[in-house]
Design a protein around this motif. Sequence first.
Motif, PDB file in Angstrom:
ATOM      1  N   MET A 135       0.820  -1.204   0.000  1.00 28.82           N
ATOM      2  CA  MET A 135       0.000   0.000   0.000  1.00 28.82           C
ATOM      3  C   MET A 135       0.863   1.267   0.000  1.00 28.82           C
ATOM      4  SD  MET A 135      -2.893  -1.199  -0.388  1.00 28.82           S
ATOM      5  CE  MET A 135      -3.600   0.444  -0.470  1.00 28.82           C
ATOM      6  N   ILE A 136       2.014   1.205   0.653  1.00 31.80           N
ATOM      7  CA  ILE A 136       2.925   2.356   0.588  1.00 31.80           C
ATOM      8  C   ILE A 136       3.394   2.561  -0.844  1.00 31.80           C
ATOM      9  CG2 ILE A 136       5.188   3.207   1.331  1.00 31.80           C
ATOM     10  CD1 ILE A 136       4.721   1.841   4.022  1.00 31.80           C
ATOM     11  N   ASP A 137       3.726   1.466  -1.528  1.00 30.91           N
ATOM     12  CA  ASP A 137       4.113   1.570  -2.940  1.00 30.91           C
ATOM     13  C   ASP A 137       2.945   2.096  -3.786  1.00 30.91           C
ATOM     14  OD1 ASP A 137       6.610   0.597  -2.299  1.00 30.91           O
ATOM     15  OD2 ASP A 137       6.071  -1.502  -2.734  1.00 30.91           O
ATOM     16  N   TYR A 138       1.708   1.679  -3.422  1.00 28.65           N
ATOM     17  CA  TYR A 138       0.535   2.154  -4.150  1.00 28.65           C
ATOM     18  C   TYR A 138       0.400   3.667  -4.037  1.00 28.65           C
ATOM     19  CZ  TYR A 138      -4.422   3.197  -4.942  1.00 28.65           C
ATOM     20  OH  TYR A 138      -5.593   3.769  -5.366  1.00 28.65           O
ATOM     21  N   PHE A 139       0.549   4.198  -2.844  1.00 24.28           N
ATOM     22  CA  PHE A 139       0.422   5.644  -2.665  1.00 24.28           C
ATOM     23  C   PHE A 139       1.591   6.400  -3.294  1.00 24.28           C
ATOM     24  CE2 PHE A 139      -2.407   4.407   0.925  1.00 24.28           C
ATOM     25  CZ  PHE A 139      -3.527   5.111   0.510  1.00 24.28           C
ATOM     26  N   LYS A 140       2.772   5.767  -3.364  1.00 25.40           N
ATOM     27  CA  LYS A 140       3.880   6.392  -4.076  1.00 25.40           C
ATOM     28  C   LYS A 140       3.581   6.486  -5.566  1.00 25.40           C
ATOM     29  CE  LYS A 140       7.707   5.086  -0.994  1.00 25.40           C
ATOM     30  NZ  LYS A 140       8.955   4.290  -0.875  1.00 25.40           N
ATOM     31  N   ALA A 141       2.987   5.417  -6.123  1.00 22.94           N
ATOM     32  CA  ALA A 141       2.663   5.427  -7.549  1.00 22.94           C
ATOM     33  C   ALA A 141       1.477   6.329  -7.868  1.00 22.94           C
ATOM     34  CB  ALA A 141       2.378   4.001  -8.031  1.00 22.94           C
ATOM     35  N   ASN A 142       0.625   6.576  -6.879  1.00 22.94           N
ATOM     36  CA  ASN A 142      -0.552   7.430  -7.065  1.00 22.94           C
ATOM     37  C   ASN A 142      -0.462   8.570  -6.063  1.00 22.94           C
ATOM     38  OD1 ASN A 142      -2.445   5.588  -8.932  1.00 22.94           O
ATOM     39  ND2 ASN A 142      -1.476   4.289  -7.388  1.00 22.94           N
ATOM     40  N   ALA A 143       0.330   9.556  -6.431  1.00 22.27           N
ATOM     41  CA  ALA A 143       0.636  10.636  -5.485  1.00 22.27           C
ATOM     42  C   ALA A 143      -0.595  11.438  -5.092  1.00 22.27           C
ATOM     43  CB  ALA A 143       1.696  11.561  -6.087  1.00 22.27           C
ATOM     44  N   GLY A 144      -1.553  11.531  -5.967  1.00 24.65           N
ATOM     45  CA  GLY A 144      -2.739  12.318  -5.640  1.00 24.65           C
ATOM     46  C   GLY A 144      -3.792  11.560  -4.862  1.00 24.65           C
ATOM     47  N   GLN A 145      -3.588  10.269  -4.645  1.00 20.16           N
ATOM     48  CA  GLN A 145      -4.575   9.463  -3.928  1.00 20.16           C
ATOM     49  C   GLN A 145      -4.466   9.732  -2.430  1.00 20.16           C
ATOM     50  OE1 GLN A 145      -6.565   7.545  -5.811  1.00 20.16           O
ATOM     51  NE2 GLN A 145      -7.824   6.793  -4.125  1.00 20.16           N
ATOM     52  N   ARG A 146      -5.552  10.166  -1.803  1.00 23.22           N
ATOM     53  CA  ARG A 146      -5.536  10.506  -0.382  1.00 23.22           C
ATOM     54  C   ARG A 146      -6.150   9.434   0.503  1.00 23.22           C
ATOM     55  NH1 ARG A 146      -1.534  13.878   0.109  1.00 23.22           N
ATOM     56  NH2 ARG A 146      -1.684  15.593  -1.377  1.00 23.22           N
ATOM     57  N   GLU A 147      -6.725   8.403  -0.115  1.00 18.47           N
ATOM     58  CA  GLU A 147      -7.351   7.351   0.695  1.00 18.47           C
ATOM     59  C   GLU A 147      -7.558   6.113  -0.158  1.00 18.47           C
ATOM     60  OE1 GLU A 147     -11.772   6.621   2.009  1.00 18.47           O
ATOM     61  OE2 GLU A 147     -10.922   8.171   3.315  1.00 18.47           O
ATOM     62  N   TRP A 148      -7.518   4.959   0.493  1.00 22.32           N
ATOM     63  CA  TRP A 148      -7.862   3.689  -0.147  1.00 22.32           C
ATOM     64  C   TRP A 148      -8.664   2.869   0.852  1.00 22.32           C
ATOM     65  CZ3 TRP A 148      -7.220  -1.365   1.258  1.00 22.32           C
ATOM     66  CH2 TRP A 148      -7.509  -2.329   0.302  1.00 22.32           C
ATOM     67  N   HIS A 149      -9.725   2.237   0.379  1.00 18.15           N
ATOM     68  CA  HIS A 149     -10.485   1.333   1.244  1.00 18.15           C
ATOM     69  C   HIS A 149     -10.953   0.146   0.409  1.00 18.15           C
ATOM     70  CE1 HIS A 149     -13.626   4.038  -0.409  1.00 18.15           C
ATOM     71  NE2 HIS A 149     -14.365   2.943  -0.446  1.00 18.15           N
ATOM     72  N   GLY A 150     -11.035  -0.996   1.060  1.00 20.86           N
ATOM     73  CA  GLY A 150     -11.441  -2.212   0.383  1.00 20.86           C
ATOM     74  C   GLY A 150     -11.494  -3.376   1.353  1.00 20.86           C
ATOM     75  N   ILE A 151     -11.874  -4.531   0.812  1.00 17.43           N
ATOM     76  CA  ILE A 151     -12.036  -5.743   1.620  1.00 17.43           C
ATOM     77  C   ILE A 151     -10.943  -6.725   1.243  1.00 17.43           C
ATOM     78  CG2 ILE A 151     -13.573  -7.672   2.151  1.00 17.43           C
ATOM     79  CD1 ILE A 151     -15.919  -5.894   1.503  1.00 17.43           C
ATOM     80  N   GLN A 152     -10.326  -7.297   2.257  1.00 21.56           N
ATOM     81  CA  GLN A 152      -9.281  -8.285   2.061  1.00 21.56           C
ATOM     82  C   GLN A 152      -9.683  -9.585   2.766  1.00 21.56           C
ATOM     83  OE1 GLN A 152      -6.354  -7.959   0.244  1.00 21.56           O
ATOM     84  NE2 GLN A 152      -7.230  -6.007  -0.439  1.00 21.56           N
ATOM     85  N   ALA A 153      -9.442 -10.708   2.092  1.00 22.69           N
ATOM     86  CA  ALA A 153      -9.734 -12.018   2.681  1.00 22.69           C
ATOM     87  C   ALA A 153      -8.545 -12.452   3.520  1.00 22.69           C
ATOM     88  CB  ALA A 153     -10.028 -13.037   1.593  1.00 22.69           C
ATOM     89  N   GLU A 154      -8.801 -12.775   4.789  1.00 24.84           N
ATOM     90  CA  GLU A 154      -7.769 -13.231   5.695  1.00 24.84           C
ATOM     91  C   GLU A 154      -8.169 -14.573   6.285  1.00 24.84           C
ATOM     92  OE1 GLU A 154      -7.226 -10.077   8.491  1.00 24.84           O
ATOM     93  OE2 GLU A 154      -6.012  -8.885   7.101  1.00 24.84           O
ATOM     94  N   ASP A 155      -7.284 -15.104   7.116  1.00 29.93           N
ATOM     95  CA  ASP A 155      -7.545 -16.425   7.691  1.00 29.93           C
ATOM     96  C   ASP A 155      -8.796 -16.433   8.563  1.00 29.93           C
ATOM     97  OD1 ASP A 155      -5.280 -17.296   6.414  1.00 29.93           O
ATOM     98  OD2 ASP A 155      -3.989 -17.028   8.166  1.00 29.93           O
ATOM     99  N   ASN A 156      -9.074 -15.333   9.245  1.00 33.84           N
ATOM    100  CA  ASN A 156     -10.230 -15.271  10.139  1.00 33.84           C
ATOM    101  C   ASN A 156     -11.469 -14.692   9.465  1.00 33.84           C
ATOM    102  OD1 ASN A 156      -9.145 -12.764   9.843  1.00 33.84           O
ATOM    103  ND2 ASN A 156      -9.316 -12.162  11.994  1.00 33.84           N
TER     104      ASN A 156
END
Length: 438
Positions: A135-156
């Motif tokens: 996600m840090i790399d994502y914000f570096k590649a998208n300098a104007g992006q101020r927020e990201w939200h989404g759903i991630q599948a985890e073990d629990n």
Amino acid sequence: MGHKLFFGNRMRLSTRFALMVGAIVCAFCAGCAVLLYAYLSEQVIEDTYKRGQIVFTLMDGIGAYVGNTLRPKMFTLLSHASEEDSFVAEAMSTTRIRHGVMGYVEAKKPEFLYRRVSLSPRNPVNLSDEFHGRMIDYFKANAGQREWHGIQAEDNGKTFFIMVPVYVKAECLKCHGSPEDAPPGMLKLYGSEHGFGYREGDLMGVESISISLSAALKETHDMAVQVSTIGFCAMLLLFVAIENTFLRLIGQPLQRLTARFDDIAGGSHLLRQEIPIQSMDEIGELTTSFNTMAHHLAEAQETLQSNAEILQSIIDGISDPLALIHADGSLSVLNHAYQSRIADSCPAVLGNPSHEGVDASDPASPGAMLSQALTTGRSVNGEWTGPDNRWYFIHFYPILDESGHVSQVVHYTRDITLHKQAENQMMQMEKMAAIGHL
């Protein structure tokens, strides 16, 4: 006949109708359950997002208070303190204060998890994992992006993430710019290897709120299942109600009509016996139409029977043998004269034992002439001398069907023995007269 209407495929019409309605209702309930689950899931995600925004707002407020009020005050109070006491992490590090406050929140709300991480943090505890690193790399590649939200599948289960980039501000350079400008107490606490070299506006890391959706989605799933169960139970009740109502309003009247059809076909009821009309609805109109049709059929049957009797009388009034023969050679309609010739074993008519002994190879015999009429489809006639030494005039007239094939043949025969004898006598007399004249 009636059983085919109500028990086609061994199932009554009312049952089939109720099953179709039940299937539609079941599909409707299932669709509603799916839509409800999708809607509630969206509401859960939206509510989770709003809760995360509240947490971020609280963290921003804490960070602003620490950076603008608490930290300057602490630097003022500790300006004459020893180097070891010149920095109090619990009061001056915004990251540590944020994690400390969220630690109390997470103890009561375990579904919340707050993290403020970096690829090169001052405190090793705040080192980013693989996902936060991406996600840090994502914000570096998208300098104007101020927020990201989404759903991630985890073990629990599924987890909802909200992430915002952390950029270096001017007041952050005192602790994250050059080691020479950093408080000695902070250097002693964390060292001078990590967390330095930033400039204003640089991306330092990410701040994330993760909220577990497992419990909320399970409640949503349970609610959708309850709705489906209630809908299924309602469908069963509706199925029974529809079948009984359909059977009473439509099935039973149609059964009465069908039973009357069967009785008429079986000959136990006459066509002129009308069915009583019990309702003034579509079933009543159908019963009225049935009675009218039965009345017309009765008249047509009587007319047909009368015409058949007249035709039979006309045929019987013909003194010469006359018969209607099927294409397979069987007799269909024959008058009295034909019947009497059969009884007398006349070889010129078909259907008597003596005819079997007639030579069919004789082209003038009745059997050969019938075969010729059936084969050619044309009228065949001629004179023939039978084994009884009598002369007959035989005529076969084929009747063609719509496809042009012979369906029946009219057979007419007449005994012309006396006529032939008179001709022979006349010829003999003429010969004798000629001899006498000579």
